[in-house]
Write an enzyme that holds these catalytic residues in place. Sequence first.
Site, mmCIF file in Angstrom:
data_model
loop_
_atom_site.group_PDB
_atom_site.id
_atom_site.type_symbol
_atom_site.label_atom_id
_atom_site.label_comp_id
_atom_site.label_asym_id
_atom_site.label_seq_id
_atom_site.Cartn_x
_atom_site.Cartn_y
_atom_site.Cartn_z
ATOM 1 N N HIS A 68 0.839 -1.203 0.000
ATOM 2 C CA HIS A 68 0.000 0.000 0.000
ATOM 3 C C HIS A 68 0.869 1.246 0.000
ATOM 4 O O HIS A 68 2.067 1.176 0.297
ATOM 5 C CB HIS A 68 -0.895 0.012 1.251
ATOM 6 C CG HIS A 68 -0.097 0.208 2.498
ATOM 7 N ND1 HIS A 68 0.459 -0.853 3.195
ATOM 8 C CD2 HIS A 68 0.296 1.321 3.150
ATOM 9 C CE1 HIS A 68 1.131 -0.391 4.227
ATOM 10 N NE2 HIS A 68 1.060 0.934 4.227
ATOM 11 N N HIS A 153 5.275 6.427 -1.043
ATOM 12 C CA HIS A 153 6.053 5.200 -1.293
ATOM 13 C C HIS A 153 5.205 3.975 -0.986
ATOM 14 O O HIS A 153 4.165 4.068 -0.325
ATOM 15 C CB HIS A 153 7.273 5.172 -0.373
ATOM 16 C CG HIS A 153 6.880 5.018 1.062
ATOM 17 N ND1 HIS A 153 6.486 6.098 1.841
ATOM 18 C CD2 HIS A 153 6.746 3.928 1.852
ATOM 19 C CE1 HIS A 153 6.147 5.657 3.041
ATOM 20 N NE2 HIS A 153 6.286 4.348 3.073
HETATM 21 O O1 ACK Z 1 4.982 1.466 5.139
HETATM 22 P P1 ACK Z 1 4.136 2.557 5.624
HETATM 23 O O2 ACK Z 1 3.868 3.729 4.788
HETATM 24 O O3 ACK Z 1 4.657 3.031 7.065
HETATM 25 O O4 ACK Z 1 2.769 1.938 6.122
HETATM 26 C C1 ACK Z 1 2.720 1.789 7.514
HETATM 27 C C2 ACK Z 1 1.374 2.187 8.043
HETATM 28 O O5 ACK Z 1 1.491 3.535 8.458
HETATM 29 C C3 ACK Z 1 0.901 1.335 9.229
HETATM 30 O O6 ACK Z 1 1.867 1.318 10.205
HETATM 31 C C4 ACK Z 1 2.809 4.003 8.257
HETATM 32 N N1 ACK Z 1 3.164 4.787 9.433
HETATM 33 C C5 ACK Z 1 3.324 4.358 10.706
HETATM 34 N N2 ACK Z 1 3.604 5.371 11.518
HETATM 35 C C6 ACK Z 1 3.626 6.505 10.753
HETATM 36 C C7 ACK Z 1 3.866 7.869 11.003
HETATM 37 N N3 ACK Z 1 4.128 8.319 12.226
HETATM 38 N N4 ACK Z 1 3.823 8.721 9.960
HETATM 39 C C8 ACK Z 1 3.558 8.300 8.711
HETATM 40 N N5 ACK Z 1 3.314 7.010 8.406
HETATM 41 C C9 ACK Z 1 3.348 6.126 9.412
HETATM 42 C C10 ACK Z 1 3.678 2.783 8.071
#
Ligand code: ACK
Length: 222
Positions: A68, A153
Site C-alpha cells: 500500500h 512510497h
Molecule cells: O509502510 P508505511 O507507509 O509506514 O505503512 C505503515 C502504516 O502507516 C501502518 O503502520 C505508516 N506509518 C506508521 N507510523 C507513521 C507515522 N508516524 N507517519 C507516517 N506514516 C506512518 C507505516
Amino acid sequence: GPLEEVSLPLFFGWFLLTSIQDKIKCTSMDFLKTLDTLEAFKKHLIDFSGKAEEVDLEQYFQPTGILHCTTKFCNYGKAEGAKEYAEKQAVKDFYGSIFDLSLSALFVTPRTFGARVSLTEEQLQLWPADADAEKQAESVPAAASMPLGSRAHVTLGCAENVEPVQTGVDLLEILTLQQEGQQGEQVEEMELGTLTYYGTGKWLLNLREPISAPACFSSFYG
Ligand code: ACK
C-alpha cells in the site's frame, strides 16, 4: 463516546490490487537478487552487515503485509490532523475509488526496501496538506522544503527490528540529497533502469518504465 474514538482508522492509503502485488513482488525480488551480485554493491557491503560479509537481501528484508501507499497515518485518531483529514471532501469523494499509481523508482537502504510513488495532481488531493506530512514521522533535515507528496512510497520490506514508518524517512533522505545537488554515483545500467549510489548504504534504481499499479483508496483498521 468510545465508538467515535475508534471510528478513525490506523491509516488511509491506496491498497494495491492483488494482481499487481504479485507482479511487484516478483520484480522487486529480481532486483534484490541482481543487486546482491553487483561488484559495486559488494564494495559497500559494510553498510548492511557491519562486516564485509555477504548478505542475502531477499532474506534481509522481511515482507510487511499488504502492499500500500499510506496517505495519512491516523493512529485511530490519535495522530495530529487525523480528524481533519478524514473529513476532507476529497477523502470522502474518492473513498473506494481505484487509482493508477506510478511507481517510478525502487530504493534500498540498510533499514528498508521501498518503491517511490510519483503522484498526479488528482492523487495529491488525497495527500495531507495540513501538518507537513513529509516529516510527520521523524525529522528529516530539509524535508519540510520538499515538494508535497515526496514521501509517497510503497514499503516492500524492512530489515529486522525496523518499523515500516522508516521507509518514507529513507526515501526523503535520498530525495533531499538529490535536491541538494548530490549526483550520487551512477553505478550500473540495469535492465530495469539506472542504479545510483548515494552513500551510506542508500541505493536508488530509477525505473526506465514506471510500473503502473492499480490501487484502491481506502483505510486500514488492523
Ligand atoms: O509502510 P508505511 O507507509 O509506514 O505503512 C505503515 C502504516 O502507516 C501502518 O503502520 C505508516 N506509518 C506508521 N507510523 C507513521 C507515522 N508516524 N507517519 C507516517 N506514516 C506512518 C507505516
